[in-house]
Each structure stands twice: as structure tokens, then as C-alpha cells.
Design an enzyme around this catalytic site. Sequence first.
Site, mmCIF file in Angstrom:
data_model
loop_
_atom_site.group_PDB
_atom_site.id
_atom_site.type_symbol
_atom_site.label_atom_id
_atom_site.label_comp_id
_atom_site.label_asym_id
_atom_site.label_seq_id
_atom_site.Cartn_x
_atom_site.Cartn_y
_atom_site.Cartn_z
ATOM 1 N N HIS A 62 54.435 43.269 33.736
ATOM 2 C CA HIS A 62 53.592 44.246 34.429
ATOM 3 C C HIS A 62 54.378 45.228 35.305
ATOM 4 C CE1 HIS A 62 49.148 44.659 35.810
ATOM 5 N NE2 HIS A 62 49.739 45.829 35.742
ATOM 6 N N TYR B 154 44.272 41.348 36.937
ATOM 7 C CA TYR B 154 42.893 41.809 37.060
ATOM 8 C C TYR B 154 41.898 40.657 37.210
ATOM 9 C CZ TYR B 154 45.141 45.899 34.909
ATOM 10 O OH TYR B 154 45.999 46.929 34.602
#
Length: 401
Positions: free
Chosen positions: A226, A167
Site C-alpha cells: 500500500h 479500508y
Amino acid sequence: FHKSAGARSAAGAMDRASPLRKAQLGGRRRASFRLDSRRFAGAVLVAGLSWVAALQLRGAFVPVPRASPGGVRAPAGAVCDDASRRQCLQLGLLLTLPGGPASVSASASVAAELLPPPLAVAGSVAGMPALGFGTCCRKTAKGPALVSSAKLFLASGGRLIDTAQLYGNHRDVGLAIRESGVPRESLWITSKLLPGKELTPEKVVRSVDQSLEELGMPYLDLMLVHGAEGWGVDRALDLKLWKGLVEAQRLGKVRNIGVANHNRGEIEWLTAETGVMPVANQIEYHPWVPAETRELVRWCQSKGIAVTAYGSLGGVKNKAEGDAVAAIAKERGVSNAQVLLKWALDQGVAVIPGATSAEHIQENLRLTGFDLTPSDLLALEGSGMPKSFRRWHSCKSGCAS
């Protein structure tokens, strides 16, 4: 207060009047006193509100609108702290000091009564908050907008912030935490390791160090790998990434480690190879996921693996739309988003909705004042996918096996 000439004249008239006249004059004086008292109270209230407004302009206070448990929004403008808890609850508004830990904890103590209980996490005494703040996939998930919204979330009582290396907002999250005044030990911060083909276990540890430096904190509560197969990560690389997180945990840089977008087979593989089972799995989860995803959730929970949902409002593109959702929300007097978040929480799944406005942040935190019935669940899970629905494929060969 000093008596006015009119008051002294009235007192003299009382001395000379008959008993009946005295009673009449006394009644007028009492009525006049009550009126003057009300005017005085009104003046004090106006002066107090003017004082608060002045402090707001100076940046001392930030008003935060508060929604009731049932989703009915209180009028904006009221304020509170621990010293005026009853008035605060009556007014339905929240007042916080951005830089003051005491005022922040006072605000949180009001909201904490409405938060769902934490999820059990293996090795964690306090558990993981079931209701967090997501920082992915929107224009306001970086920069000043994120700092402001994250501070508002914390001031409103939220205690879990979910971020990721992908992000690119670790520094913004860290700044928001420092400016919030909330003690680090009161928070749960989750981040995710970005899979890179060049990563080795040693490089993973250095990557974790980089994330800690960006966040400005000594440890993470939870770090996840992730993605796996659905992200182009083969088993060999997945194992390297996992071994790196195992080492980071051993060194005290991460208190808990887990995975995201992993299926049962991938989790069993990592566990068999290292003897360390992930304590959490973060996946897309909402009423329109396929049966294999529901099966994966049940399996994770049976193994003591906490499940966190992203995309709770119906996938990447959907914004809590759907006829069944809207009908239930209208009947319960809540928003569509509250219905979908409640649906996941009722199944023991944590949620991390993202929001920018004070209205939506407060709304997302008020999920305990209403219930979904079995017929509601049937209606939600049996409804057709929203038109804008697009599933994020967490794995290519099936999420459950």
C-alpha cells in the site's frame, strides 16, 4: 373476442346499405378497431408495468437508471433483459435480478459495449479493467451502503473492485460479489497490504490468507504493497513486504502483485533485490499533480507497469471542481467527474472512482461517448488548483526519482 350486440347490429346495417354507405360504415369500423387496439395495447402496458412494480416490491427486480454515452440521463423506470434488448435500449433503463447470474450478465452485456478497453498487465491474458469501483475514504464505503452500491456497480457492467486491508471492508465487498451473481472468474479484485513494522515475508502470506478469508474467495487478481517512504516504510521493510507478496503469488493466492504510492527508485530497488518487477503502481493522478508524477507515469508505462489513478477528481478533498473542468463539461454535455476520469483514461491510466448513488455509478461507467480535444487538455492541465485541493504526498523525496 365475442361480437357485442352493437357489433352485430353494425354488421346487419352493412348488409342492407348502399356501396357508399358500406364504405363509410367500414371506415368507421376500421377506425374503431384501431382505437380498440390502442386501448388494448395500453391496457397490456399498464398491466405489465403493474406486474414489474409488484415484482419490485417483492424484491425480484431492481431498476437501475442508465445514462447515455454522452452523459444524458435516461428517464428512470424502464427495464430490460437480453430477451428485450431493443426495447431496453429505446427505454433507456436496465433491469437486473440481484440473485440471478443470467440476468446480471444480460445487464453487463449492454454496458460492456460502452466500457474502455482493459489495460495490459504483464502475465495476465485478459488484462485489467480500466474502469473500476473504489471503496475508500467515504462514509458509505462500509456496511449495507457499500454492499448495495457495489452490487449496483456490478449489475451495471463494472468488473473491477478496488479495496484494501486499511479500508476494513473486505467482508462487505465479498458479500456484494456473492449476492451479485457475477462469476468470480469474470471479476478483477484488487486489494492492498497494510504495511506493518512487525511483518515478515511469512506473516505477509498469512495476512493475504486473512484477506482471502474475509473476502470469501480463493485468490486475488492483484495485491499491492500500500505504501513506501511516504507512508513511513523504509526500504528494509518495503523489501520484506514485497518478498511476502512474491511468495503469495508463487503459492497461487495472488495472481498479480504490484505497489501503490511508490516512486521509481523504490520500484527499481524492489526489482533489483528480488528479480520481480511490480506489474502495477497505484498513485494519485489528476490534472493538478506535479510534473514529477507525470514523469513517473510515463516511466511506469515504458516498463510495462500498469498505472491506476486514485483521487481522480482532484485529490482527497476536491469533488471535481474547477472552472476549466466545468466549462469543458458544459460544452461536452457531461459531468465534471466524467471529464476528469476521461482525462486519465486517455493517457492509458486506469481509474477507480467511488460512488454510492445509482446516478453517479452509471455516470462513471459511461466515458466513451465523448472526446477531449488537445485544447481541452491544455485548459485542464494549465488551470489553477481548486481551492479545496490537497495533495496526498506519495513520497517525501520526489515521486519520479
